[in-house]
Motif scaffolding. Structure first.
Motif, PDB file in Angstrom:
ATOM      1  N   LEU A   2      27.017   4.311 -51.566  1.00 39.54           N
ATOM      2  CA  LEU A   2      26.147   5.426 -51.203  1.00 39.54           C
ATOM      3  C   LEU A   2      26.812   6.333 -50.173  1.00 39.54           C
ATOM      4  N   LYS A   3      27.577   5.743 -49.283  1.00 39.80           N
ATOM      5  CA  LYS A   3      28.256   6.541 -48.267  1.00 39.80           C
ATOM      6  C   LYS A   3      29.259   7.490 -48.928  1.00 39.80           C
ATOM      7  N   ARG A   6      27.365  10.259 -50.698  1.00 40.19           N
ATOM      8  CA  ARG A   6      26.812  11.185 -49.700  1.00 40.19           C
ATOM      9  C   ARG A   6      27.881  12.157 -49.246  1.00 40.19           C
ATOM     10  N   ALA A  15      17.968   7.716 -52.457  1.00 49.74           N
ATOM     11  CA  ALA A  15      18.212   6.459 -53.156  1.00 49.74           C
ATOM     12  C   ALA A  15      16.872   5.829 -53.481  1.00 49.74           C
ATOM     13  N   TYR A  21      13.340  -3.844 -51.118  1.00 50.25           N
ATOM     14  CA  TYR A  21      14.196  -3.210 -50.117  1.00 50.25           C
ATOM     15  C   TYR A  21      13.400  -2.497 -49.025  1.00 50.25           C
ATOM     16  N   HIS A  26      17.173  -2.237 -43.478  1.00 54.60           N
ATOM     17  CA  HIS A  26      17.792  -1.582 -44.631  1.00 54.60           C
ATOM     18  C   HIS A  26      17.554  -0.073 -44.589  1.00 54.60           C
ATOM     19  N   ASN A  29      19.710   1.541 -41.944  1.00 54.54           N
ATOM     20  CA  ASN A  29      21.098   1.684 -42.396  1.00 54.54           C
ATOM     21  C   ASN A  29      21.254   2.869 -43.336  1.00 54.54           C
ATOM     22  N   LEU A  30      20.307   3.049 -44.252  1.00 54.86           N
ATOM     23  CA  LEU A  30      20.373   4.195 -45.162  1.00 54.86           C
ATOM     24  C   LEU A  30      20.286   5.510 -44.406  1.00 54.86           C
ATOM     25  N   ARG A  31      19.357   5.591 -43.476  1.00 53.66           N
ATOM     26  CA  ARG A  31      19.202   6.839 -42.712  1.00 53.66           C
ATOM     27  C   ARG A  31      20.424   7.115 -41.846  1.00 53.66           C
ATOM     28  N   VAL A  35      21.292   9.032 -46.019  1.00 47.75           N
ATOM     29  CA  VAL A  35      20.627   8.835 -47.311  1.00 47.75           C
ATOM     30  C   VAL A  35      19.125   8.726 -47.075  1.00 47.75           C
ATOM     31  N   PRO A  37      15.739   7.307 -48.080  1.00 48.43           N
ATOM     32  CA  PRO A  37      15.285   6.196 -48.924  1.00 48.43           C
ATOM     33  C   PRO A  37      13.986   6.534 -49.658  1.00 48.43           C
TER      34      PRO A  37
END
Length: 111
Positions: A2-3, A6, A15, A21, A26, A29-31, A35, A37
């Motif tokens: 994803l990184k 992005r 995502a 999830y 989690h 980490n996405l933010r 990303v 979520p």
């Protein structure tokens, strides 16, 4: 993965994930990698009768794109479930025919 996506996009990406999830670490980490979520909220009722609290807050759910993402994900999952049901039906029919196959008598050497 994803990184990298992005960075290639040059802007925030989304995502879509299922409710497994929906955890605070989690989502954090996405933010952190930029990303957004679109995770299904896990607000199921536990065995003790309590309702789970979702880690998704209104920063994500208030936008129209979140609802669109969830509805499209439901359509995709429906197709997978239909395929699985067809496969299971096919396997059931095949095993039924195998078990009910008529036993042919042994052929003699004379024709």
């Amino acid at each position: 993965m994803l990184k990298a996506r992005r960075k290639a996009a040059g802007h925030r990406i989304t995502a879509g994930e299922d409710k497994a999830y929906d955890t605070a670490d989690h989502l954090a980490n996405l933010r952190a990698i930029g990303v957004t979520p679109h995770v299904t909220q896990n607000q199921a009722v536990t065995k003790t009768g309590k309702t789970r609290t979702s880690a998704i807050d209104e920063r994500t759910t208030r936008h129209q794109g979140y609802g669109m993402s969830r509805s499209r994900r439901a359509i995709v999952e429906l197709h997978f479930r239909m395929g699985q049901a067809a496969r299971d039906y096919s396997q059931d029919q095949t095993s039924w025919h195998r078990s009910r196959r008529r036993q042919l008598p042994a052929q003699s050497d004379r024709l």
